[in-house]
Design a protein around this motif. Structure first.
Motif, PDB file in Angstrom:
ATOM      1  N   LYS A 177       0.715  -1.180   0.097  1.00  0.00           N
ATOM      2  CA  LYS A 177       0.177  -0.168   0.087  1.00  0.00           C
ATOM      3  C   LYS A 177       0.781   1.174   0.050  1.00  0.00           C
ATOM      4  N   TYR A 178       2.156   1.238   0.366  1.00  0.00           N
ATOM      5  CA  TYR A 178       3.177   2.396   0.516  1.00  0.00           C
ATOM      6  C   TYR A 178       3.650   2.760  -0.895  1.00  0.00           C
ATOM      7  N   VAL A 179       3.893   1.444  -1.732  1.00  0.00           N
ATOM      8  CA  VAL A 179       4.534   1.873  -2.825  1.00  0.00           C
ATOM      9  C   VAL A 179       3.731   1.254  -4.525  1.00  0.00           C
ATOM     10  N   ARG A 180       4.432   1.827  -5.452  1.00  0.00           N
ATOM     11  CA  ARG A 180       3.811   1.763  -6.887  1.00  0.00           C
ATOM     12  C   ARG A 180       4.787   0.898  -7.557  1.00  0.00           C
ATOM     13  N   ALA A 181       4.591  -0.081  -8.402  1.00  0.00           N
ATOM     14  CA  ALA A 181       5.751  -0.624  -9.252  1.00  0.00           C
ATOM     15  C   ALA A 181       5.624   0.398 -10.523  1.00  0.00           C
ATOM     16  N   VAL A 182       6.933   0.825 -10.934  1.00  0.00           N
ATOM     17  CA  VAL A 182       6.915   1.464 -12.011  1.00  0.00           C
ATOM     18  C   VAL A 182       7.851   1.219 -12.978  1.00  0.00           C
ATOM     19  N   LYS A 183       8.663   0.085 -12.928  1.00  0.00           N
ATOM     20  CA  LYS A 183       9.613  -0.463 -13.799  1.00  0.00           C
ATOM     21  C   LYS A 183       9.857  -1.798 -13.599  1.00  0.00           C
ATOM     22  N   THR A 184       9.804  -2.617 -14.696  1.00  0.00           N
ATOM     23  CA  THR A 184      10.087  -4.052 -14.665  1.00  0.00           C
ATOM     24  C   THR A 184      11.206  -4.525 -15.480  1.00  0.00           C
ATOM     25  N   ILE A 185      12.226  -5.159 -15.170  1.00  0.00           N
ATOM     26  CA  ILE A 185      13.265  -5.524 -15.657  1.00  0.00           C
ATOM     27  C   ILE A 185      13.126  -7.066 -15.947  1.00  0.00           C
ATOM     28  N   PRO A 186      13.140  -7.628 -17.002  1.00  0.00           N
ATOM     29  CA  PRO A 186      12.922  -9.055 -17.264  1.00  0.00           C
ATOM     30  C   PRO A 186      13.959  -9.977 -16.914  1.00  0.00           C
ATOM     31  N   TYR A 187      13.572 -10.993 -16.453  1.00  0.00           N
ATOM     32  CA  TYR A 187      14.713 -11.916 -16.215  1.00  0.00           C
ATOM     33  C   TYR A 187      15.146 -12.737 -17.401  1.00  0.00           C
ATOM     34  N   LYS A 188      16.262 -11.910 -17.915  1.00  0.00           N
ATOM     35  CA  LYS A 188      16.752 -12.289 -19.128  1.00  0.00           C
ATOM     36  C   LYS A 188      18.261 -12.452 -19.162  1.00  0.00           C
ATOM     37  N   HIS A 189      18.576 -13.452 -19.820  1.00  0.00           N
ATOM     38  CA  HIS A 189      19.994 -13.754 -19.850  1.00  0.00           C
ATOM     39  C   HIS A 189      21.004 -12.503 -19.896  1.00  0.00           C
ATOM     40  N   ASN A 190      22.248 -12.761 -19.193  1.00  0.00           N
ATOM     41  CA  ASN A 190      23.074 -11.625 -19.259  1.00  0.00           C
ATOM     42  C   ASN A 190      22.657 -10.167 -19.432  1.00  0.00           C
ATOM     43  N   THR A 191      21.650  -9.929 -18.407  1.00  0.00           N
ATOM     44  CA  THR A 191      21.246  -8.620 -18.008  1.00  0.00           C
ATOM     45  C   THR A 191      21.675  -8.314 -16.553  1.00  0.00           C
ATOM     46  N   PHE A 192      22.312  -6.996 -16.703  1.00  0.00           N
ATOM     47  CA  PHE A 192      22.911  -6.576 -15.310  1.00  0.00           C
ATOM     48  C   PHE A 192      21.947  -5.415 -14.758  1.00  0.00           C
ATOM     49  N   ILE A 193      21.883  -5.248 -13.464  1.00  0.00           N
ATOM     50  CA  ILE A 193      21.248  -3.986 -13.008  1.00  0.00           C
ATOM     51  C   ILE A 193      22.069  -3.672 -11.610  1.00  0.00           C
ATOM     52  N   VAL A 194      22.418  -2.461 -11.559  1.00  0.00           N
ATOM     53  CA  VAL A 194      23.010  -2.169 -10.254  1.00  0.00           C
ATOM     54  C   VAL A 194      22.636  -0.757  -9.604  1.00  0.00           C
ATOM     55  N   PHE A 195      22.382  -0.677  -8.442  1.00  0.00           N
ATOM     56  CA  PHE A 195      21.943   0.851  -7.722  1.00  0.00           C
ATOM     57  C   PHE A 195      22.484   0.801  -6.414  1.00  0.00           C
ATOM     58  N   PRO A 196      22.633   2.104  -6.038  1.00  0.00           N
ATOM     59  CA  PRO A 196      23.087   2.578  -4.641  1.00  0.00           C
ATOM     60  C   PRO A 196      21.998   1.967  -3.722  1.00  0.00           C
ATOM     61  N   ASN A 197      22.144   1.373  -2.748  1.00  0.00           N
ATOM     62  CA  ASN A 197      20.856   1.135  -1.621  1.00  0.00           C
ATOM     63  C   ASN A 197      20.678   2.383  -0.947  1.00  0.00           C
ATOM     64  N   SER A 198      19.254   2.572  -0.585  1.00  0.00           N
ATOM     65  CA  SER A 198      19.202   3.464   0.224  1.00  0.00           C
ATOM     66  C   SER A 198      17.509   3.349   0.733  1.00  0.00           C
ATOM     67  N   VAL A 199      16.905   4.075   1.622  1.00  0.00           N
ATOM     68  CA  VAL A 199      15.406   3.696   2.001  1.00  0.00           C
ATOM     69  C   VAL A 199      14.544   3.894   0.782  1.00  0.00           C
ATOM     70  N   HIS A 200      14.786   4.788  -0.202  1.00  0.00           N
ATOM     71  CA  HIS A 200      14.197   4.934  -1.428  1.00  0.00           C
ATOM     72  C   HIS A 200      14.129   3.742  -2.362  1.00  0.00           C
ATOM     73  N   ALA A 201      15.362   2.845  -2.284  1.00  0.00           N
ATOM     74  CA  ALA A 201      15.490   1.800  -3.325  1.00  0.00           C
ATOM     75  C   ALA A 201      14.782   0.635  -3.200  1.00  0.00           C
ATOM     76  N   VAL A 202      13.343   0.656  -3.187  1.00  0.00           N
ATOM     77  CA  VAL A 202      12.289  -0.443  -2.638  1.00  0.00           C
ATOM     78  C   VAL A 202      12.426  -1.262  -4.419  1.00  0.00           C
ATOM     79  N   HIS A 203      12.581  -2.460  -3.997  1.00  0.00           N
ATOM     80  CA  HIS A 203      12.641  -3.469  -5.178  1.00  0.00           C
ATOM     81  C   HIS A 203      12.185  -4.928  -4.732  1.00  0.00           C
ATOM     82  N   GLY A 204      11.572  -5.503  -5.804  1.00  0.00           N
ATOM     83  CA  GLY A 204      11.240  -6.841  -5.558  1.00  0.00           C
ATOM     84  C   GLY A 204      11.174  -7.751  -6.718  1.00  0.00           C
ATOM     85  N   VAL A 205      10.842  -8.924  -6.464  1.00  0.00           N
ATOM     86  CA  VAL A 205      10.571  -9.981  -7.613  1.00  0.00           C
ATOM     87  C   VAL A 205       9.123 -10.403  -7.970  1.00  0.00           C
ATOM     88  N   THR A 206       8.661 -10.474  -8.929  1.00  0.00           N
ATOM     89  CA  THR A 206       7.305 -10.577  -9.349  1.00  0.00           C
ATOM     90  C   THR A 206       7.249 -12.184  -9.291  1.00  0.00           C
TER      91      THR A 206
END
Length: 249
Positions: A177-206
């Motif tokens: 209820k506190y968040v809204r999904a705005v971007k989805t990165i498909p589970y695709k071979h040889n795809t890389f994502i990196v980000f600094p951690n913070s209280v705003h860096a909310v992410h999850g797995v579908t």
């Protein structure tokens, strides 16, 4: 050359929090070789249930993984790798060591590069819903290694925008209820994502639908040994009574 070597600050996407996504992130032959030589699920970690996160950290991989894996992981627990993270995201330079080998007495950050898998899913489920990483982590990175015959549905990474001030349960997890999904990165071979951690860096797995296929990835971690941010949170007992116990805990 590490996975961050060619990334520039201009590649950083600011929304919903700073992050970089790269497809075909490493040489394709290297990615295919790593997938072909990935350790068995039983050696990566102890399996307790379906769609479970298991990990083999750098220290254990140096004894159990093949030479190509040992070479790849070693590059990503190096000072050069951390310096490239600082360059890309504008962070200060940290003196680094390796988790489970070094200590914060001599270093400012401890790195790990883990061979990871989510075990085959028995029922539709998410291995981890909206959350932030532990507050001592400076950054998080994922390199997906998907088998070419894997026809499973789900298991994509989602990035969330915070709608209103969240309360975290179990230290990391956020009610939807506190968040809204705005971007989805498909589970695709040889795809890389990196980000600094913070209280705003909310992410999850579908949600993953039932599948016989593991979900393979490499997890890159940098910890500083103390909390880098504060997150409003409730105690575990209260969360437990509300039914907010993350799967696998």
């Amino acid at each position: 050359m590490n996975i961050l070597s060619k990334i520039q600050p201009s590649d950083v996407s600011p929304y919903p929090f700073p992050h970089v996504i790269v497809e075909d992130a490493i040489d394709r032959e290297v990615a295919n070789q790593l997938l072909a030589e990935i350790p068995s699920l039983e050696s990566i970690g102890k399996i307790r249930h379906g769609n479970q996160r298991i990990s083999m950290g750098y220290d254990r991989a140096m004894n159990l993984a093949t030479p190509p894996w040992r070479e790849f992981l070693s590059i990503h627990v190096s000072q050069e790798f951390c310096d490239d993270f600082s360059r890309v995201f504008g962070f200060p330079r940290y003196r680094v060591g390796i988790r489970h080998r070094d200590s914060f007495n001599d270093t400012e950050m401890l790195l790990d590069a883990q061979i990871c898998a989510n075990t085959p899913a028995d029922t539709p489920s998410s291995v981890r819903g909206p959350h932030v990483d532990t507050p001592e982590a400076i950054f998080a990175g994922l390199l997906y290694l998907r088998h070419p015959n894997d026809d499973s549905i789900g298991g994509d990474l989602q990035l969330f925008e915070i709608k209103k001030d969240p309360v975290f349960h179990w230290g990391q997890f956020v009610d939807e209820k506190y968040v809204r999904a705005v971007k989805t990165i498909p589970y695709k071979h040889n795809t890389f994502i990196v980000f600094p951690n913070s209280v705003h860096a909310v992410h999850g797995v579908t949600v993953r639908q039932p599948t016989k296929w593991p979900r393979y990835f490499v997890n890159f971690v940098g910890d500083v040994g103390h909390d880098m941010f504060y997150r409003p949170h409730e105690g575990r007992i209260k969360a437990w009574w509300r039914g907010k116990k993350p799967k696998g805990y």
